[in-house]
Design a protein around this motif. Structure first.
Motif, PDB file in Angstrom:
ATOM      1  N   SER A   8       0.840  -1.196   0.000  1.00  0.00           N
ATOM      2  CA  SER A   8       0.000   0.000   0.000  1.00  0.00           C
ATOM      3  C   SER A   8       0.874   1.245   0.000  1.00  0.00           C
ATOM      4  O   SER A   8       2.016   1.205   0.451  1.00  0.00           O
ATOM      5  CB  SER A   8      -0.934   0.011   1.209  1.00  0.00           C
ATOM      6  OG  SER A   8      -0.196   0.109   2.403  1.00  0.00           O
TER       7      SER A   8
ATOM      8  N   ARG B   3       1.676   3.018  -2.849  1.00  0.00           N
ATOM      9  CA  ARG B   3       2.496   3.123  -4.072  1.00  0.00           C
ATOM     10  C   ARG B   3       2.489   4.534  -4.653  1.00  0.00           C
ATOM     11  O   ARG B   3       3.485   4.987  -5.209  1.00  0.00           O
ATOM     12  CB  ARG B   3       2.002   2.146  -5.130  1.00  0.00           C
ATOM     13  CG  ARG B   3       2.200   0.716  -4.758  1.00  0.00           C
ATOM     14  CD  ARG B   3       1.642  -0.218  -5.812  1.00  0.00           C
ATOM     15  NE  ARG B   3       1.585  -1.562  -5.262  1.00  0.00           N
ATOM     16  CZ  ARG B   3       0.882  -2.548  -5.770  1.00  0.00           C
ATOM     17  NH1 ARG B   3       0.186  -2.362  -6.872  1.00  0.00           N
ATOM     18  NH2 ARG B   3       0.879  -3.731  -5.202  1.00  0.00           N
ATOM     19  N   ASP B   4       1.358   5.215  -4.517  1.00  0.00           N
ATOM     20  CA  ASP B   4       1.238   6.568  -5.063  1.00  0.00           C
ATOM     21  C   ASP B   4       2.065   7.593  -4.289  1.00  0.00           C
ATOM     22  O   ASP B   4       2.243   8.724  -4.741  1.00  0.00           O
ATOM     23  CB  ASP B   4      -0.235   6.993  -5.103  1.00  0.00           C
ATOM     24  CG  ASP B   4      -0.906   6.915  -3.744  1.00  0.00           C
ATOM     25  OD1 ASP B   4      -0.584   6.008  -2.957  1.00  0.00           O
ATOM     26  OD2 ASP B   4      -1.771   7.773  -3.466  1.00  0.00           O
ATOM     27  N   LEU B   5       2.601   7.216  -3.129  1.00  0.00           N
ATOM     28  CA  LEU B   5       3.423   8.111  -2.315  1.00  0.00           C
ATOM     29  C   LEU B   5       4.909   7.977  -2.629  1.00  0.00           C
ATOM     30  O   LEU B   5       5.738   8.677  -2.045  1.00  0.00           O
ATOM     31  CB  LEU B   5       3.189   7.821  -0.828  1.00  0.00           C
ATOM     32  CG  LEU B   5       1.734   7.899  -0.359  1.00  0.00           C
ATOM     33  CD1 LEU B   5       1.620   7.447   1.091  1.00  0.00           C
ATOM     34  CD2 LEU B   5       1.182   9.298  -0.539  1.00  0.00           C
TER      35      LEU B   5
ATOM     36  N   SER C 155       8.286   7.436  -5.510  1.00  0.00           N
ATOM     37  CA  SER C 155       8.777   7.856  -6.823  1.00  0.00           C
ATOM     38  C   SER C 155       8.384   6.833  -7.879  1.00  0.00           C
ATOM     39  O   SER C 155       8.115   5.671  -7.570  1.00  0.00           O
ATOM     40  CB  SER C 155      10.297   7.997  -6.780  1.00  0.00           C
ATOM     41  OG  SER C 155      10.904   6.745  -6.460  1.00  0.00           O
ATOM     42  N   VAL C 156       8.366   7.274  -9.118  1.00  0.00           N
ATOM     43  CA  VAL C 156       8.127   6.344 -10.218  1.00  0.00           C
ATOM     44  C   VAL C 156       9.341   5.424 -10.337  1.00  0.00           C
ATOM     45  O   VAL C 156      10.445   5.791  -9.914  1.00  0.00           O
ATOM     46  CB  VAL C 156       7.852   7.074 -11.547  1.00  0.00           C
ATOM     47  CG1 VAL C 156       6.597   7.911 -11.454  1.00  0.00           C
ATOM     48  CG2 VAL C 156       9.039   7.919 -11.963  1.00  0.00           C
TER      49      VAL C 156
ATOM     50  N   GLN D  96       5.978  11.482  -0.600  1.00  0.00           N
ATOM     51  CA  GLN D  96       4.950  12.142   0.205  1.00  0.00           C
ATOM     52  C   GLN D  96       4.733  11.373   1.491  1.00  0.00           C
ATOM     53  O   GLN D  96       4.892  10.159   1.532  1.00  0.00           O
ATOM     54  CB  GLN D  96       3.625  12.181  -0.545  1.00  0.00           C
ATOM     55  CG  GLN D  96       3.618  12.973  -1.816  1.00  0.00           C
ATOM     56  CD  GLN D  96       2.259  12.884  -2.496  1.00  0.00           C
ATOM     57  OE1 GLN D  96       1.230  12.911  -1.845  1.00  0.00           O
ATOM     58  NE2 GLN D  96       2.266  12.741  -3.811  1.00  0.00           N
TER      59      GLN D  96
END
Length: 97
Positions: free
Chosen positions: A50, A52-54, A56-57, A85
């Motif tokens: 959980s 993943r959106d926080l 870096s790519v 983030q």
């Protein structure tokens, strides 16, 4: 918060943006296998359950070392995966060997 899991340990630590997952593990004394810190050995491979959106790519090193399916499923290299983030992130160390 960042939850770091290994075969023997589970630890929740404070998130510091700009650090990699491996940096967090080392800073907080979590036994996280690694060899190179450059993204070539893949010993630090992990699964991001959980948050993943926080992060870096995927880096070029991750794209070179991990299969596209692995990246799609949420696997990353802890030495390359930077926390961008604050938030809740859960990561499990999943080396190939």
């Amino acid at each position: 918060m960042l939850e770091l899991k290994t075969r023997k340990t589970q630890k929740t630590v404070e998130v510091v943006t700009g650090l990699t997952i491996l940096d967090h593990a080392l800073k907080d004394d979590v036994d996280w296998g690694f060899s190179c810190t450059r993204g070539t050995c893949a010993r630090c491979r992990c699964y991001v359950a959980s948050g993943r959106d926080l992060l870096s790519v995927p880096s070029e090193e991750e794209e070179d070392r991990l299969e596209p399916e692995e990246l799609e499923q949420g696997y990353r290299l802890a030495c390359q995966c930077v926390v961008k983030q604050d938030g809740t992130i859960s990561v499990t160390h999943k080396p190939y060997f």
